[in-house]
Design an enzyme around this catalytic site. Structure first.
Site, short mmCIF file in Angstrom:
data_model
loop_
_atom_site.label_atom_id
_atom_site.label_comp_id
_atom_site.label_asym_id
_atom_site.label_seq_id
_atom_site.Cartn_x
_atom_site.Cartn_y
_atom_site.Cartn_z
N PRO A 125 0.85 -1.31 -0.03
CA PRO A 125 0.04 -0.02 -0.07
C PRO A 125 0.86 1.24 0.01
CG PRO A 125 -0.20 -1.12 1.86
CD PRO A 125 0.54 -2.24 1.08
N ASN A 126 0.21 2.19 -0.90
CA ASN A 126 0.84 3.63 -0.75
C ASN A 126 2.09 3.72 -1.77
OD1 ASN A 126 -1.39 5.00 0.71
ND2 ASN A 126 -0.36 3.81 2.45
N ARG A 132 5.16 12.25 -3.22
CA ARG A 132 4.92 12.56 -1.78
C ARG A 132 5.97 12.17 -1.01
NH1 ARG A 132 0.83 13.79 -4.30
NH2 ARG A 132 -1.48 13.40 -3.55
N TYR A 171 11.16 9.15 0.99
CA TYR A 171 11.01 8.05 -0.02
C TYR A 171 11.71 8.33 -1.18
CZ TYR A 171 7.69 5.97 3.24
OH TYR A 171 7.23 5.66 4.40
N ASN A 220 8.37 -5.35 -1.30
CA ASN A 220 8.09 -4.27 -0.23
C ASN A 220 6.55 -4.46 0.14
OD1 ASN A 220 7.85 -1.99 1.21
ND2 ASN A 220 9.04 -0.95 -0.07
N ALA A 230 3.34 -0.94 4.74
CA ALA A 230 2.84 -1.24 6.27
C ALA A 230 2.35 -2.46 6.44
CB ALA A 230 1.57 -0.16 6.24
N HIS A 278 4.43 -4.86 8.80
CA HIS A 278 4.29 -5.02 10.40
C HIS A 278 3.21 -5.52 10.74
CE1 HIS A 278 7.42 -2.18 9.23
NE2 HIS A 278 6.41 -1.41 8.74
N ASP A 320 2.10 -16.26 5.53
CA ASP A 320 1.80 -17.34 5.42
C ASP A 320 1.80 -17.73 3.79
OD1 ASP A 320 1.16 -17.91 8.00
OD2 ASP A 320 -1.06 -17.79 7.65
N GLU A 333 13.41 -9.01 0.95
CA GLU A 333 12.27 -7.87 1.49
C GLU A 333 13.33 -6.73 1.39
OE1 GLU A 333 11.38 -8.80 5.55
OE2 GLU A 333 10.76 -6.90 5.92
N HIS A 392 12.82 -2.45 1.80
CA HIS A 392 12.25 -1.23 2.55
C HIS A 392 13.03 -0.04 1.93
CE1 HIS A 392 9.65 -3.41 4.72
NE2 HIS A 392 10.46 -4.19 5.15
N SER A 428 12.82 3.38 3.00
CA SER A 428 13.39 3.93 4.42
C SER A 428 14.06 2.79 5.53
CB SER A 428 12.37 4.62 4.94
OG SER A 428 11.41 3.57 5.60
N ARG A 469 13.07 4.32 12.59
CA ARG A 469 11.64 5.15 12.59
C ARG A 469 10.79 4.50 13.78
NH1 ARG A 469 9.06 5.09 6.83
NH2 ARG A 469 7.94 6.63 7.93
N ARG A 502 7.42 0.01 13.45
CA ARG A 502 8.09 -0.23 12.26
C ARG A 502 9.20 -1.28 12.21
NH1 ARG A 502 5.51 3.22 8.56
NH2 ARG A 502 4.96 5.21 9.37
O1 CA2 Z 1 10.26 1.93 3.79
C1 CA2 Z 1 9.39 1.31 3.33
O2 CA2 Z 1 9.75 0.89 2.08
C2 CA2 Z 1 8.10 1.17 3.90
O3 CA2 Z 1 7.79 -0.27 3.36
C3 CA2 Z 1 7.33 2.06 3.31
C4 CA2 Z 1 5.81 1.93 3.86
C5 CA2 Z 1 5.73 1.91 5.35
O4 CA2 Z 1 4.60 1.84 6.02
C6 CA2 Z 1 6.67 0.80 6.07
O5 CA2 Z 1 7.00 0.98 7.22
C7 CA2 Z 1 8.30 1.04 5.53
C8 CA2 Z 1 4.86 3.06 3.53
C9 CA2 Z 1 4.91 3.17 1.93
C10 CA2 Z 1 4.30 4.43 1.92
O6 CA2 Z 1 4.94 4.85 0.42
C11 CA2 Z 1 4.77 6.35 0.19
C12 CA2 Z 1 5.67 6.52 -0.65
C13 CA2 Z 1 5.66 8.04 -1.13
C14 CA2 Z 1 4.79 8.97 -0.39
C15 CA2 Z 1 4.02 8.57 0.47
C16 CA2 Z 1 3.96 7.10 0.92
#
Ligand code: CA2
Length: 145
Positions: free
Chosen positions: A11-12, A19, A24, A75, A78, A81, A88, A99, A101, A103, A108, A112
């Site tokens: 997601p996201n 953003r 990121y 990746n 969220a 976590h 599974d 895997e 990430h 960030s 953080r 996380r």
């Molecule tokens: O650091 C990562 O790749 C994460 O998997 C990114 C997730 C976060 O929930 C994990 O803890 C770490 C969030 C992805 C959100 O991606 C965005 C990218 C650009 C702008 C806003 C959100």
């Protein structure tokens, strides 16, 4: 066996490059796809990069990978976590799982720091920005050589 690597994004991550660049970075998922495709080509591999905001869709793709993909780079966003369902599904997959990430999750919030997916992953990259995907692709190439 297929020479395809699935690169799955949760997601996201469709917002990459649009953003929060301070966390990121400026590269989009399309940039990530191009960088991974180039590395994959050097190993005689192909890639399929997918992104979904839905947990079940990610589970479906991991199930599809059985017999269709030589390895998975994931990746989970969220869901990293929270998702026992993704863990599974990965446990039922036989090939290498890496895997990624963008960030450094360990610098953080404490929530996380825990990853269900790490219980299955053969390797983890965090905090290398979007470059982490191409690095994971390189590792995938050597694991499959
Ligand atoms: O650091 C990562 O790749 C994460 O998997 C990114 C997730 C976060 O929930 C994990 O803890 C770490 C969030 C992805 C959100 O991606 C965005 C990218 C650009 C702008 C806003 C959100």
């Amino acid at each position: 066996m297929s020479n395809l690597i699935y690169i799955l994004n949760g997601p996201n991550l469709n917002l990459l490059g649009q953003r929060e660049p301070e966390i990121y970075g400026a590269e989009t998922l399309a940039d990530v796809e191009a960088a991974c495709a180039e590395v994959a080509q050097g190993f005689g591999l192909g890639i399929e990069l997918m992104q979904s905001n839905h947990e079940g869709r990610l589970v479906d793709w991991i199930q599809d990978a059985r017999g269709a993909a030589a390895g998975i780079i994931i990746n989970p966003g969220a869901f990293t976590h929270t998702s026992v369902a993704i863990l599974d599904a990965l446990n039922a997959y036989e090939g290498p799982v890496l895997e990624v990430h963008v960030s450094n999750v360990h610098r953080r919030e404490p929530f996380r720091h825990k990853s269900y997916v790490s219980l299955r992953a053969d390797g983890v990259i965090a905090g290398f920005g979007t470059e982490g995907y191409a690095l994971a692709m390189r590792r995938m190439g050597s694991l499959l050589a």
